[in-house]
Design an enzyme around this catalytic site. Structure first.
Site, PDB file in Angstrom:
ATOM      1  N   GLN A  10      -4.096  -1.559  10.276  1.00 48.87           N
ATOM      2  CA  GLN A  10      -3.952  -2.850   9.607  1.00 48.87           C
ATOM      3  C   GLN A  10      -4.364  -4.007  10.507  1.00 48.87           C
ATOM      4  O   GLN A  10      -3.919  -4.112  11.654  1.00 48.87           O
ATOM      5  CB  GLN A  10      -2.490  -3.037   9.160  1.00 48.87           C
ATOM      6  CG  GLN A  10      -2.217  -4.328   8.412  1.00 48.87           C
ATOM      7  CD  GLN A  10      -2.964  -4.401   7.083  1.00 48.87           C
ATOM      8  OE1 GLN A  10      -2.953  -3.461   6.304  1.00 48.87           O
ATOM      9  NE2 GLN A  10      -3.602  -5.528   6.840  1.00 48.87           N
ATOM     10  N   LYS A  31       0.828  -1.208   0.000  1.00 51.50           N
ATOM     11  CA  LYS A  31       0.000   0.000   0.000  1.00 51.50           C
ATOM     12  C   LYS A  31       0.861   1.256   0.000  1.00 51.50           C
ATOM     13  O   LYS A  31       0.521   2.256  -0.656  1.00 51.50           O
ATOM     14  CB  LYS A  31      -0.947  -0.022   1.200  1.00 51.50           C
ATOM     15  CG  LYS A  31      -1.976  -1.147   1.132  1.00 51.50           C
ATOM     16  CD  LYS A  31      -2.673  -1.380   2.462  1.00 51.50           C
ATOM     17  CE  LYS A  31      -3.585  -2.598   2.402  1.00 51.50           C
ATOM     18  NZ  LYS A  31      -4.172  -2.958   3.707  1.00 51.50           N
ATOM     19  N   ASP A  58     -11.113   2.879   5.316  1.00 47.06           N
ATOM     20  CA  ASP A  58     -11.395   1.441   5.274  1.00 47.06           C
ATOM     21  C   ASP A  58     -12.894   1.172   5.289  1.00 47.06           C
ATOM     22  O   ASP A  58     -13.335   0.064   4.994  1.00 47.06           O
ATOM     23  CB  ASP A  58     -10.745   0.746   6.475  1.00 47.06           C
ATOM     24  CG  ASP A  58      -9.588  -0.153   6.076  1.00 47.06           C
ATOM     25  OD1 ASP A  58      -9.472  -0.468   4.874  1.00 47.06           O
ATOM     26  OD2 ASP A  58      -8.816  -0.558   6.955  1.00 47.06           O
TER      27      ASP A  58
END
Length: 295
Positions: free
Chosen positions: A98, A54, A121
């Site tokens: 994460q 990412k 997210d």
């Protein structure tokens, strides 16, 4: 015997990246540098790889990024304090915590601590509610939003289709159902969600014009479970033993690809299908968050 057309997630993701890079350029003309903050807790090897991918994509598209790594034994309060700092930083437009988080940390509490306008997210309850209500101002979770883009850009007829989703998780299954159920263009599907307690799951699967496998069970979907000509999307990432591999194991999806490809009309490979799309939507969400500061 003909085989299914391959839905190439890498190619579709690259098209979205090009669109995102153009939006980044326009923001920079307005003196705004989109920035994505990554947070990791511990040294999970897979998490390191995912965040690294990412970060590279962010740099390639012109987004700034910053990664903070807390030790495995960091307390929940320490993580919450970090998120409060990132929430208050006007230079940060998107925050990604994460997964997985250590067991002593309440993941739901952590995801709820990220400001909804920085929750790229799409896990915050406010964004989940906006998704359910069809409110486009919220962020949609990256994987189901990426699957939706794959279907649209691959010319799949969604409206009126029978869609079967395997898995009812908060990250893929539930939001995927919400996206496809909306009374909107490229939605209006009839959706069945199957899970571990579903009876005669194969019968449900065989009804699907579109079958989305996100059940977390390696090679679960076999050819006999697929309607001939159906579109099959494989979301699963599972590690199984493999004596032929130098590591002694290999990654497989939820779909028995080699057999299902002979029955389906279109199918995603794994890897190379859904995975690249998840990152593409994350980048796009971050740019959307930066663009909202112009209003």
């Amino acid at each position: 015997m003909s085989t299914a057309a391959i839905i190439d997630g890498k190619t579709v993701a690259e098209t979205i990246h090009q669109e995102t890079a153009l939006r980044v350029s326009r923001l920079k003309e307005a003196a705004i540098q989109p920035k994505l903050a990554f947070v990791r807790v511990g040294d999970d090897p897979a998490s390191k790889v995912y965040v690294g991918m990412k970060e590279k994509t962010s740099s390639r598209l012109g987004l700034a990024s910053d990664t903070t790594v807390l030790p495995e034994k960091a307390s929940e309060s320490e993580l919450l304090a970090l998120l409060a700092k990132l929430n208050a930083d006007p230079s940060v437009h998107g925050i990604l915590v994460q997964a997985p988080l250590p067991g002593h940390i309440d993941a739901a509490r952590i995801y709820s601590a990220v400001l909804p306008e920085k929750d790229v997210d799409g896990f915050h309850p406010i964004n989940a509610g906006k998704l359910m209500l069809g409110d486009p101002t919220g962020f949609r979770p990256c994987t189901p939003a990426g699957i939706h883009e794959l279907l649209i850009r691959s010319g799949v007829q969604i409206e009126g289709a029978e869609v079967v989703i395997l898995g009812r998780g908060n990250i893929v299954g539930k939001p995927m159902a919400s996206i496809l159920l909306q009374k909107a263009r490229n939605a209006n599907a009839t959706v069945t969600v199957c899970h571990g307690q579903t009876r005669d799951i194969a019968t449900h699967c065989r009804r699907g014009d579109i079958l989305i496998a996100a059940i977390g069970s390696p090679l679960f979907v076999t050819a006999r479970m697929v309607k001939p000509g159906a579109v099959v999307i494989d979301v699963g990432v599972n590690r199984i033993a493999d004596a032929a591999s130098t590591r002694g194991s290999k990654l497989v999806g939820d779909v028995e690809f080699d057999e299902v490809v002979k029955v389906a009309g279109k199918i995603t490979p794994n890897p190379g299908g859904v995975g690249p799309m998840t990152i593409a939507i994350l980048m796009r969400n971050t740019v959307q968050a930066a663009e909202s500061t112009l209003r």
